[in-house]
Design an enzyme around this catalytic site. Structure first.
Site, short mmCIF file in Angstrom:
data_model
loop_
_atom_site.label_atom_id
_atom_site.label_comp_id
_atom_site.label_asym_id
_atom_site.label_seq_id
_atom_site.Cartn_x
_atom_site.Cartn_y
_atom_site.Cartn_z
N GLU A 44 0.82 -1.22 0.00
CA GLU A 44 0.00 0.00 0.00
C GLU A 44 0.85 1.27 0.00
OE1 GLU A 44 -3.00 0.39 -0.69
OE2 GLU A 44 -3.85 -1.60 -0.43
N TYR A 127 -6.51 6.67 4.04
CA TYR A 127 -6.71 5.63 3.04
C TYR A 127 -5.95 4.34 3.43
CZ TYR A 127 -5.67 2.53 -0.69
OH TYR A 127 -5.51 1.38 -1.38
N ASP A 145 -9.40 5.80 -2.09
CA ASP A 145 -8.25 6.38 -2.81
C ASP A 145 -8.78 7.14 -4.03
OD1 ASP A 145 -8.95 4.47 -4.65
OD2 ASP A 145 -6.93 3.73 -4.96
#
Length: 366
Positions: A44, A127, A145
């Site tokens: 991520e 996020y 996102d």
DNA sequence: TGTCCACGTCT
DNA sequence: AAGACGTGGAC
């Protein structure tokens, strides 16, 4: 507070279609299927502002070399930066090491499970916290996102500016209202995946293959190419920079960007602001205690950042030591340069020329 | 060529 | 709130 997007029974149908589509159409990625918070975290962070195809080789190498928090917490900074070389946004990897050390020392070497706690870690915002908490721990939390912002703006037919913080808050709220009771991680990823491969940013969305076309207001109104609305970003500043590839006894000068914020701690070829002539350079190097034996202009290049544009003119300079040349320059061989030192992409064209040989210049003015 | 992606997070 | 922070690929 916003009213529900759909009726209760319609929501269930929406969730089912989205999850079914994701099951059948998701792209393969090395981290997909993992529920290790370390691996999901690494992926991520790498994926922030960065495309999947770019990330994949970096991710594999990173996990191979640093398979867990302990390894990351203990790795040497220059090795870490080398693993990140070329990925950009280098503060991401500095924050990761800091977080790894923090978790090892203060958190029994484990990630917290809740998005709220994850968000307190350096480099993890709303996020990323949502993504880790939902994918690894099944928390019922949204992960919004840029893809999701676009999908939701089209889904609801909203013409509001999705760069606006208030609009984002509203969309997070809407996504929360759509979350299923279980399978939250897959639901969040499904929304992101629809945004990435169907409800695309730069080209026309592939509406006929979209699993949620039936609910899409933008499609219904024929506005799918107009939405989302985004305010234009600020103009880039331009900076001219003269880059020096100095050779002395088969070694080349490099310098660490210790005090710079931009590209902090990466290595660069010595350079000066402004477009300098060979005469000016010779004079300058004399002040540095170096005598220029040979001076060749190199092919100009450009480096484009989000907020700045560099216009780079380069010179190859064979130099001779006249007196003590400190100036925190490091003199390295070609091999050392490639193996040990992280350079930002802005300097890679010059590095390539240095390694492969200098192209005959095609610049008009020398 | 230039613009967009790319809200992601920090400051 | 708005600007800083990278890169490369698509169109």
């Amino acid at each position: 507070m916003e009213t529900r997007l759909f009726q209760e029974d319609k929501i269930t149908e929406f969730q089912r279609k989205l999850l079914q589509w994701y099951k059948n159409h998701q792209r393969k990625m090395p981290w997909r299927g993992s529920s290790s918070p370390y691996e999901i975290w690494v992926s991520e962070i790498m994926l922030q502002q960065t495309r999947v195809d770019t990330v994949i080789p970096y991710y594999k190498r990173f996990i191979d070399r640093l398979p867990n928090l302990k390894a990351l917490a203990e790795v040497e900074d220059h090795q870490l930066l080398k693993l990140w070389e070329g990925l950009g946004y280098y503060s991401r990897v500095r924050n990761m090491k800091e977080t790894a050390k923090f978790l090892m020392e203060k958190h029994a070497g484990a990630f917290p499970k809740r998005a709220k706690e994850l968000m307190e870690l350096k480099g993890i915002g709303e996020y990323t916290a949502g993504a880790i908490a939902s994918i690894c721990f099944g928390e019922r939390v949204a992960a919004v996102d840029g893809n999701v912002l676009r999908v939701m703006a089209r889904l609801t037919g909203s013409t509001m500016d999705i760069k606006d913080a208030k609009v984002k808050r509203e969309i997070i709220h809407q996504v929360k209202s759509l979350l299923p009771a279980v399978d939250i991680g897959n639901f969040n990823q499904a929304l992101i995946e629809v945004g990435a491969i169907i409800c695309k940013p730069n080209s026309k969305p592939d509406c006929f293959n979209c699993p949620i076309i039936a609910e899409c207001i933008a499609y219904e109104k024929g506005l799918q190419n107009e939405i989302p609305i985004k305010s234009p970003r600020a103009e880039k500043k331009q900076q001219e920079i003269t880059v020096l590839l100095m050779e002395h006894k088969g070694r080349f000068a490099i310098k660490k960007r210790t005090h710079s914020k931009l590209l902090k701690d990466l290595w660069e070829f010595p350079n000066i602001e402004g477009k300098k002539s060979s005469v000016e350079l010779t004079k300058l190097l004399k002040e540095w205690g170096l005598k220029v034996i040979e001076c060749q202009p190199l092919k100009n290049s450009k480096a484009i950042f989000t907020h700045i544009q560099w216009i780079l003119s380069g010179y190859y300079l064979a130099v001779e030591e006249v007196q003590d040349m400190e100036r925190d320059l490091m003199w390295v061989t070609k091999e050392e340069l490639l193996r040990e030192y992280s350079m930002a992409s802005a300097f890679k064209e010059f590095r390539r020329q240095l390694i492969d040989g200098f192209d005959p210049t095609t610049n008009e003015s020398i």
